[in-house]
Design a protein around this motif. Structure first.
Motif: not given
Length: 185
Positions: A121, A184-185
């Motif tokens: 992240l 990434v979330r």
């Protein structure tokens, strides 16, 4: 004519009497310490532990020095003290590991997450920030990474507070829409 193999018992015992005679404990330690240290090192893996082991055995020998009648047997006495001391240390050692059926897992720290995911992240965020226009990138970095207020950011960049607010708002909108950050979330 035959030559005698052993001339006499007293002649054979004479070399034994010529072995080391130590008038004091100090002279014994000075003379025999290297040899005794090699013995101690053979009993332990760590040279510092070997020195400690020898020191303990010599302390025990010092206490018994007056009671030892045959000083020719001092090496044997010290070696036995080394071995006994090492055996006592080994028996007293504390065991910190125990066998169990299941491996204990550490309790998860709230919000900590996987370090690899945090790093991914972090890297994705910096790549997304690098894709912003220079002015927006500078404002986002000053505002959120340097933790400056809107007024301080405006002062550093020589713009109005309203410009900082609108530029940061547009930059955050671009970051929200960034496809790499969406994965990434």
């Amino acid at each position: 004519m035959t030559t005698p193999v052993c001339t006499s018992a007293s002649a054979a015992a004479a070399p034994a009497r010529q072995t080391h005679s130590f008038p004091s404990f100090t002279s014994y330690v000075r003379a025999r310490q290297p040899v005794l240290l090699r013995t101690a090192r053979s009993l332990t893996a760590n040279p510092s532990d070997a020195e400690d082991l020898l020191q303990t055995a010599l302390a025990k020998t010092y206490v018994a020095w007056e009671r030892i009648e045959d000083h020719r047997a001092l090496d044997g006495y010290v070696r036995r003290a080394l071995l006994n001391t090492r055996t006592s240390q080994w028996r007293k050692r504390r065991v910190d590991e125990f066998a169990c059926d299941e491996l204990p897992e550490p309790e998860p720290v709230p919000g900590a997450g996987d370090p690899a995911e945090r790093q991914a992240l972090h890297d994705a965020m910096w790549r997304a920030i690098a894709r912003l226009p220079a002015r927006q990138r500078a404002m986002v970095v000053l505002r959120y990474y340097e933790d400056l207020s809107e007024a301080q950011t405006a002062e550093v960049l020589g713009v109005s507070v309203g410009t900082v607010k609108s530029a940061v708002s547009r930059a955050l909108g671009k970051l929200r829409e960034d496809p790499e950050l969406g994965l990434v979330r």
